[in-house]
Design a protein around this motif. Structure first.
Motif, mmCIF file in Angstrom:
data_model
loop_
_atom_site.group_PDB
_atom_site.id
_atom_site.type_symbol
_atom_site.label_atom_id
_atom_site.label_comp_id
_atom_site.label_asym_id
_atom_site.label_seq_id
_atom_site.Cartn_x
_atom_site.Cartn_y
_atom_site.Cartn_z
ATOM 1 N N UNK A 103 61.782 59.316 104.116
ATOM 2 C CA UNK A 103 62.633 58.179 104.465
ATOM 3 C C UNK A 103 64.085 58.623 104.469
ATOM 4 N N UNK A 104 64.779 58.378 105.591
ATOM 5 C CA UNK A 104 66.192 58.756 105.719
ATOM 6 C C UNK A 104 67.078 57.547 105.400
ATOM 7 N N UNK A 105 68.176 57.778 104.661
ATOM 8 C CA UNK A 105 69.119 56.704 104.350
ATOM 9 C C UNK A 105 70.541 57.244 104.444
ATOM 10 N N UNK A 211 56.383 51.588 101.873
ATOM 11 C CA UNK A 211 55.750 52.807 102.420
ATOM 12 C C UNK A 211 55.602 53.924 101.384
ATOM 13 N N UNK A 212 56.253 53.743 100.208
ATOM 14 C CA UNK A 212 56.153 54.718 99.115
ATOM 15 C C UNK A 212 56.319 56.165 99.614
ATOM 16 N N UNK A 213 57.515 56.502 100.097
ATOM 17 C CA UNK A 213 57.719 57.840 100.690
ATOM 18 C C UNK A 213 57.609 58.966 99.657
ATOM 19 N N UNK A 214 57.205 60.137 100.146
ATOM 20 C CA UNK A 214 57.166 61.324 99.283
ATOM 21 C C UNK A 214 58.575 61.828 99.021
ATOM 22 N N UNK A 215 59.462 61.618 100.005
ATOM 23 C CA UNK A 215 60.855 62.052 99.896
ATOM 24 C C UNK A 215 61.766 60.966 100.461
ATOM 25 N N UNK A 216 62.784 60.580 99.694
ATOM 26 C CA UNK A 216 63.845 59.727 100.220
ATOM 27 C C UNK A 216 65.110 60.566 100.214
ATOM 28 N N UNK A 217 65.682 60.785 101.393
ATOM 29 C CA UNK A 217 66.867 61.640 101.519
ATOM 30 C C UNK A 217 68.096 60.797 101.851
ATOM 31 N N UNK A 218 69.192 61.104 101.195
ATOM 32 C CA UNK A 218 70.460 60.434 101.470
ATOM 33 C C UNK A 218 71.330 61.373 102.296
ATOM 34 N N UNK A 219 71.645 60.951 103.515
ATOM 35 C CA UNK A 219 72.429 61.777 104.441
ATOM 36 C C UNK A 219 73.890 61.353 104.370
ATOM 37 N N UNK A 220 74.769 62.329 104.102
ATOM 38 C CA UNK A 220 76.185 61.996 103.958
ATOM 39 C C UNK A 220 77.046 63.004 104.717
ATOM 40 N N UNK A 244 69.869 65.040 98.566
ATOM 41 C CA UNK A 244 71.037 64.791 99.419
ATOM 42 C C UNK A 244 71.040 65.760 100.586
ATOM 43 N N UNK A 245 71.496 65.263 101.728
ATOM 44 C CA UNK A 245 71.717 66.105 102.908
ATOM 45 C C UNK A 245 73.199 66.024 103.254
ATOM 46 N N UNK A 246 73.874 67.167 103.293
ATOM 47 C CA UNK A 246 75.288 67.204 103.669
ATOM 48 C C UNK A 246 75.404 67.638 105.125
ATOM 49 N N UNK A 247 75.911 66.755 105.969
ATOM 50 C CA UNK A 247 76.089 67.099 107.382
ATOM 51 C C UNK A 247 77.534 67.525 107.636
ATOM 52 N N UNK A 267 71.123 64.619 91.467
ATOM 53 C CA UNK A 267 70.060 64.846 92.447
ATOM 54 C C UNK A 267 70.424 66.079 93.271
ATOM 55 N N UNK A 268 69.451 66.895 93.640
ATOM 56 C CA UNK A 268 69.769 68.150 94.345
ATOM 57 C C UNK A 268 70.214 67.947 95.782
ATOM 58 N N UNK A 269 71.092 68.837 96.243
ATOM 59 C CA UNK A 269 71.392 68.923 97.671
ATOM 60 C C UNK A 269 70.253 69.740 98.271
ATOM 61 N N UNK A 270 69.528 69.175 99.229
ATOM 62 C CA UNK A 270 68.348 69.875 99.766
ATOM 63 C C UNK A 270 68.628 70.586 101.085
ATOM 64 N N UNK A 271 69.492 69.984 101.912
ATOM 65 C CA UNK A 271 69.795 70.592 103.217
ATOM 66 C C UNK A 271 71.271 70.426 103.543
#
Length: 447
Positions: A103-105, A211-220, A244-247, A267-271
């Protein structure tokens, strides 16, 4: 990325140069400058202070070996603490379930939809997954169309329900389809929202629960600096996301978000997103990022990117052609295309230790190969396969056809010839000779 911080930290370490030992006075002076550098890079004040306090404590408790200068020891301590500050080690996605649901947020304009496509491409190409994208941004005009274009670009399927505003229904129907049609990953793209918008935050909370996602990612967007950290905290309080995803880390950013966010939200930065191309996505490795910040390069990531574009069969065929002295402009063009797929040229060069600093003020356009490609494309198929036949009249025609000067064509032909000779020489060496050559180059003194 991080150029200003790298430069400031290097200046800070110079305070210790020439010092025979680490003392409380010279460490305090160095770390005062380090703290200023971190604050200028938009690092959270509490994080910067805690960081320098920890470094000081460790530095004062260490004995400086005779072979190691105080400045070198300080670089090592700062490197280790930067790595720890950003999470210590890379954290992978949890994709054990089939299908795994992501799930992307995030806020509007943070780059969620583009990153959704990049992530799908990465999972498809590198991990051989079968992703299904789900369009759950039902508010923004043309959002569904944008996701369709992104999905087509990266070669994956997208699930949409035109006219349906119920995001829970859309996502559940998509997951049902994924199970029936053997998709291995479902990536749910949602609308951008503000943490203060109660109705929108309730919507994504309900979607996550349903939907009980396996991963919820926060895009910033990392270019928002300290605001990115504050927003991440607000979203985490409501969503309890997994990573976290840093764009836009390739943009004009001071990098403070990458250094603060892990400490503030735990929370870890993943991408990280490192460019506009769909290939411009990296798993976040704290140690490698610390290397880059301290100007040490990042050879491991460079090699990994090269391997991702590496075709073993094509490489074997190319080696045979080189050995037979049949390397031509078709092969040359193929190598250029592979390099371009690896990412931004200046960023790639910056991954080589020492080169990033040298190129700091040099502007390397992403279209650096444009002139070369134009010249090669202006050659006939026969000329590309047999460069030796290119005489003066052919050179004049190629220059006119490519919109370049005759000198540029001559320069490319000369460079091509030199490259060809060098490749033949290297391919003809056995491992023993190559080791000797490497040792000789290592022992050469700089002018």
């Amino acid at each position: 990325m991080f150029e200003n911080l790298s430069e400031r930290l290097e200046r800070s370490f110079k305070i210790l140069k020439g010092e025979g030992k680490i003392t409380e006075i010279n460490v305090a002076e160095t770390l005062k400058d380090v703290r200023r550098a971190l604050l200028d890079a938009d690092v959270n004040y509490k994080v910067a202070k805690q960081f320098t306090d920890t470094v000081k404590q460790k530095a004062m408790g260490m004995n400086v070996l005779t072979a190691i200068k105080p400045s070198q020891l300080m670089v090592k301590i700062v490197h280790d603490e930067l790595t720890e500050l950003m999470g210590g080690k890379a954290v992978e996605l949890n994709l054990e379930n089939r299908p795994a649901i992501i799930l992307m947020s995030g806020l509007q304009g943070s780059g969620k939809t583009t990153f959704t496509g990049k992530l799908a491409k990465m999972l498809k190409d590198r991990q051989h997954k079968k992703p299904l994208l789900v369009a759950c941004d039902v508010y923004r005009p043309a959002a569904i169309e944008q996701l369709k274009v992104v999905a087509e670009t990266v070669g994956v399927d997208v699930y949409t329900e035109e006219g349906n505003k119920n995001v829970v229904e859309i996502a559940q129907n998509a997951i049902r389809k994924a199970k029936q049609e053997s998709y291995t990953v479902v990536i749910v793209d949602t609308a951008g929202r503000l943490a203060v918008d109660e109705e929108m935050m309730n919507e994504i909370s309900n979607l996550k629960q349903a939907i009980n996602p396996d991963e919820t990612l926060f895009v910033v967007d990392s270019m928002t600096g300290q605001d990115a950290v504050n927003t991440a905290k607000e979203f985490n309080d409501r969503l309890d996301f997994d990573g976290v995803v840093l764009t836009k880390l390739d943009g004009d950013t001071r990098g403070g978000a990458a250094l603060s966010i892990r400490t503030v939200v735990t929370k870890p930065i993943k991408f990280v997103g490192t460019g506009e191309k769909m290939e411009a996505i990296d798993v976040f490795h704290p140690e490698r990022m610390a290397d880059r910040i301290l100007g040490m390069g990042d050879v491991v990531s460079l090699v990994e990117r090269a391997q991702q574009q590496f075709d073993e069969k094509q490489a074997r065929e190319l080696e045979k052609k080189i050995r037979k002295n049949k390397f031509d402009f078709n092969d040359f063009m193929a190598q250029i295309q592979q390099i371009k797929k690896m990412g931004n040229i200046k960023e790639l060069a910056g991954m080589i230790p020492g080169v990033g600093k040298a190129l700091k003020d040099v502007d390397i356009d992403d279209n650096a190969f444009k002139g070369i490609e134009a010249i090669i494309n202006s050659m006939t198929p026969k000329e590309r396969s047999n460069p030796d036949i290119i005489n003066q009249s052919r050179k004049i025609r190629i220059a006119k056809g490519s919109g370049t000067k005759l000198e540029e064509v001559n320069r490319l032909l000369k460079q091509f010839d030199q490259t060809k000779k060098m490749m033949k020489m290297v391919s003809g060496m056995d491992k023993g000779k190559m080791a000797q050559m490497a040792a000789a180059m290592k022992n050469m003194k700089r002018p």
